[in-house]
Design an enzyme around this catalytic site. Structure first.
Site, PDB file in Angstrom:
ATOM      1  N   ASP A 421       0.616  -0.758   0.195  1.00 19.79           N
ATOM      2  CA  ASP A 421      -0.305  -0.382  -0.023  1.00 19.79           C
ATOM      3  C   ASP A 421       0.899   0.958  -0.110  1.00 19.79           C
ATOM      4  OD1 ASP A 421      -2.198   1.703   0.517  1.00 19.79           O
ATOM      5  OD2 ASP A 421      -1.723   2.498   2.118  1.00 19.79           O
ATOM      6  N   THR A 423       0.139   4.979   0.872  1.00 21.04           N
ATOM      7  CA  THR A 423       0.214   6.131   2.427  1.00 21.04           C
ATOM      8  C   THR A 423       0.169   5.041   3.701  1.00 21.04           C
ATOM      9  OG1 THR A 423      -1.901   7.134   1.144  1.00 21.04           O
ATOM     10  CG2 THR A 423      -1.264   7.716   3.795  1.00 21.04           C
TER      11      THR A 423
END
Length: 740
Positions: A421, A423
């Site tokens: 991922d 963020t």
């Protein structure tokens, strides 16, 4: 109507290995009225629900004692998230007891130590009598054999009563008694003495493997300085409640997981996370129970109780790891179920066929058959996997790498792709507002309204907007009807107006953005910034650009993964231009504009080409973490991500992923060496026994020596260090709900 079952928990002295747990669980399963059986060899506990109208607790305790264990009923205590007796197991093993000395207790006062000393003294006396009166020496050897074999024979009979007919105790008892019957009492005495020594050494080694995890419980201080109504008083740390405020003086340990309300200080988190560099933390940062406050005075709000703090959760996760066996361990267990009876059968054939059908001498072939019983003992083989797995998981936990079991530890090293991922995972999760554009509104008004809508969210982008509003000293209006649409938008009613803060992609499905806003969004995204759109209903009011910088170690960590033969990939819900900008900085591939269900589809496609690990930190990452072969959660992420994942990184650095791969491969290499050594040594001694070169004491050394060496090799993993994080300030990141 029958009474409700009694909830019992026992400390079972001596039940401190996986095969010991298997033996206890097998026995409990034969008793009517038992259920909810949970065991932990790490804490040596047995918890169960017992219907005492069907089976009395005295019968349960007698059976435990018959197996060679000493049960002590523990007082009931409140259940808590981090305080569990253990969990169900499916262990198969060789069924023998390793009694590890308790902390501070010398080995020679344990039951196994006394057995070693007693049989050793008799063996030495018999040897001395051999110089004066050989006939007395024979009696001494017989006495030493019987003393050593008596507890083994009792355990063998008890195991047989509960269905385990071919335990290691059975093999050694048969071999020792057989040696006495064929006139080799001296060798029988040496066999049981060496076996007892091997058991003692194995127990001590097992204790060392567990000691690092058990020592974690002592990290949290016993007392805390509680602040109430402006007054400070000392209280028990385990009595602290969530929401209370404590004072942490310089040089003291933090008494609970919490958030700093006042003060700035360097904290040494190494006892908890393995992070070797002290971390400077201030107001709003997270602290862990057990961390050492090096210089400044802090006031800390308690966020977790003693039963649910980071230390308790680490201990609980490691205890849970006992129940999740690696595929290699399950194979060895299945193999051992057939292997041990096979050894008995082959030994019987070797002892009987040559004398019965070939006219060979009975004594020599009986001797060879007994030697084969000892050579075939599966101790080293069965221990080769769990010893290495336990050491690997313990070593990882001490370096801030939490692995939920042997299956996860084995799988991590074989993945071909690691999907990240963006963020809060590849990036630091501490974005800052860089630009604000208004559409008929002042910039400050755009920021004020957007911050109001985001005020109830803990997402990193939301925090960036609310932090910017605080810096601008903007007062936020109250909101109602706040709602989140994961990966798309957050909405709320502000002063009677329905406002939302949306991703440009979602906003485009609701309205047509003005050309100037569209061009600005495109420019921001090409610069690696994330843009969000403030909407009133379907009317755009402005755009806010936010930049989240990659973690300092991300580039080197991704390079390490490539050197390990693993392909890194970014999966993000952010737009393609921003994703490409960040990915370009880090030098990895990217798939962007992904909703949570899109990540599932991508993970499924990647799995068709080999093992896939997913690394994330937020609520929207939980499905992908579960879908992947190995889910890895950043330690500062949400509880949902941590619970869904197979492993967690307490240090919030990307390099932890490469460390997990490296630790997994080191553990599996250790296991392969152990298995090869255990089987190879047995093959060598099998050949030498059939050729007549091996005697009984050499045969027992083939088993005991191999067991000791396999255990010692596994313990080498405790010295595994991983790769140090770069020296930089890194404050802990609070829990978040990632939308990208």
């Amino acid at each position: 109507m029958s009474a409700s079952p009694s909830q019992l928990e026992y400390f079972v002295d001596g039940m401190d290995c996986a095969s010991c747990v298997q033996k206890v669980e097998h026995m409990v399963a034969t008793l009517p009225g038992t259920g909810e059986v949970k065991t932990s060899f790490n804490r040596q506990t047995l918890a169960l629900a017992l219907d005492e109208t069907q089976t009395g607790r005295d019968r349960l305790e007698r059976n435990l004692k018959a197996l060679g264990y000493t049960p002590s009923l523990l007082a009931p205590k409140p259940s808590a998230a981090g305080d569990h007796a253990g969990h169900d197991h499916d262990h198969a093993g060789h069924g023998h007891v390793h009694e590890a000395p308790k902390p501070g207790q010398p080995w020679y006062v344990t039951g196994q130590g006394k057995l070693v000393v007693g049989s050793g003294v008799l063996l030495a006396l018999a040897w001395l009598f051999g110089f004066m009166e050989p006939q007395l020496a024979t009696y001494g050897y017989v006495a030493a054999t019987l003393l050593g074999v008596w507890p083994l024979a009792k355990k063998a009979v008890a195991s047989a009563r509960f269905g385990d007919y071919f335990s290691i105790n059975t093999l050694v008892s048969l071999a020792a008694i057989g040696a006495v019957l064929i006139g080799e009492a001296a060798e029988g005495a040496v066999v049981v003495f060496f076996f007892a020594v091997g058991e003692l050494l194995e127990g001590i080694a097992a204790g060392r493997a567990r000691a690092g995890i058990q020592a974690l419980a002592a990290l949290a201080p016993k007392t805390a300085v509680l602040l109430e109504n402006g007054q400070a008083r000392e209280v028990a740390a385990d009595a602290l409640q969530v929401g209370q405020v404590v004072q942490v003086n310089p040089g003291a340990r933090v008494p609970a997981d919490g958030t700093i309300l006042g003060g700035t200080s360097s904290l040494n988190d190494s006892p908890v996370t393995g992070e070797s560099v002290p971390v400077v933390k201030g107001t709003g940062d997270t602290v862990y129970a057990g961390s050492i406050n090096t210089d400044g005075m802090l006031t800390v709000r308690v966020d977790r109780s003693a039963h649910d703090n980071t230390i308790a959760r680490v201990i609980h996760l490691v205890e849970e790891a006992e129940g999740s066996k690696a595929p290699t361990a399950r194979f060895i267990d299945r193999f051992s179920r057939w292997y041990t009876p096979g050894v008995v059968g082959v030994s019987a054939l070797v002892a009987l066929i040559p004398p019965l059908f070939l006219g060979a001498e009975w004594s020599s072939w009986l001797y060879k058959g007994i030697a084969l019983l000892l050579i075939g003992c599966p101790c080293a083989l069965v221990l080769s996997v769990p010893a290495a797995i336990t050491s690997g998981i313990s070593a990882g936990a001490r370096r801030g790498l939490l692995i939920k079991g042997g299956a996860a530890l084995e799988a991590i090293g074989s993945v071909k792709t690691v999907a990240f991922d963006k963020t809060g995972t590849l990036t630091a999760g501490q974005p800052r507002v860089t630009d604000i554009l208004g559409q008929g509104l002042d910039k400050n008004e755009v920021l004020r309204l957007a911050a109001a809508v985001e005020s109830g969210s803990s997402h990193p982008l939301a925090r960036a907007i609310t932090d910017a509003a605080k810096e601008a000293k903007l007062s936020l209006p109250p909101i109602t009807d706040a709602q989140a649409l994961p990966g798309k938008a957050v909405s709320a009613t502000v002063g009677g107006r329905t406002l939302s803060v949306s991703s440009p992609r979602h906003a485009a499905t609701l309205t047509v953005l003005p050309a100037e806003l569209g061009e600005a969004i495109q420019g921001f995204e090409e610069q690696g910034r994330t843009a969000v759109v403030l909407l009133e209903g379907r009317t755009p009011l402005g755009v806010i650009a936010i930049r989240d910088e990659p973690r300092p170690d991300a580039r080197e960590a991704l390079a390490r993964l490539r050197r390990l033969g693993v392909t890194p990939l970014m999966l993000t819900g952010d737009n393609a231009r921003t994703g490409r900008a960040i990915a370009g900085d880090l030098g990895l591939g990217v798939q962007a504009d992904l909703l949570p269900e899109d990540k599932l589809r991508v993970i499924a496609g990647l799995k068709a080409h080999g093992g896939v690990a997913m690394v994330g930190d937020g609520i929207n990452d939980a499905p992908a973490l579960a879908q992947s072969d190995v889910g890895i959660a950043m330690g500062g992420g949400t509880d949902v991500a941590l619970e869904t994942a197979d492993a967690a990184l307490l240090r919030e650095r990307v390099g932890g992923v490469a460390d997990l791969v490296d630790l997994s491969r080191a553990t599996m290499q250790n296991i392969k060496v152990n298995i090869a050594f255990a089987l190879g040594l047995k093959v060598i001694f099998l050949i030498t026994t059939l050729l007549g070169y091996t005697n009984l004491w050499m045969a027992i050394l083939a088993d005991t020596g191999a067991t000791a060496l396999v255990t010692a090799n596994a313990l080498r993993l405790l010295r595994w260090k991983g790769t140090e994080a770069p020296t930089s300030r890194s404050a802990a990141v609070p829990a978040r709900q990632a939308r990208t």
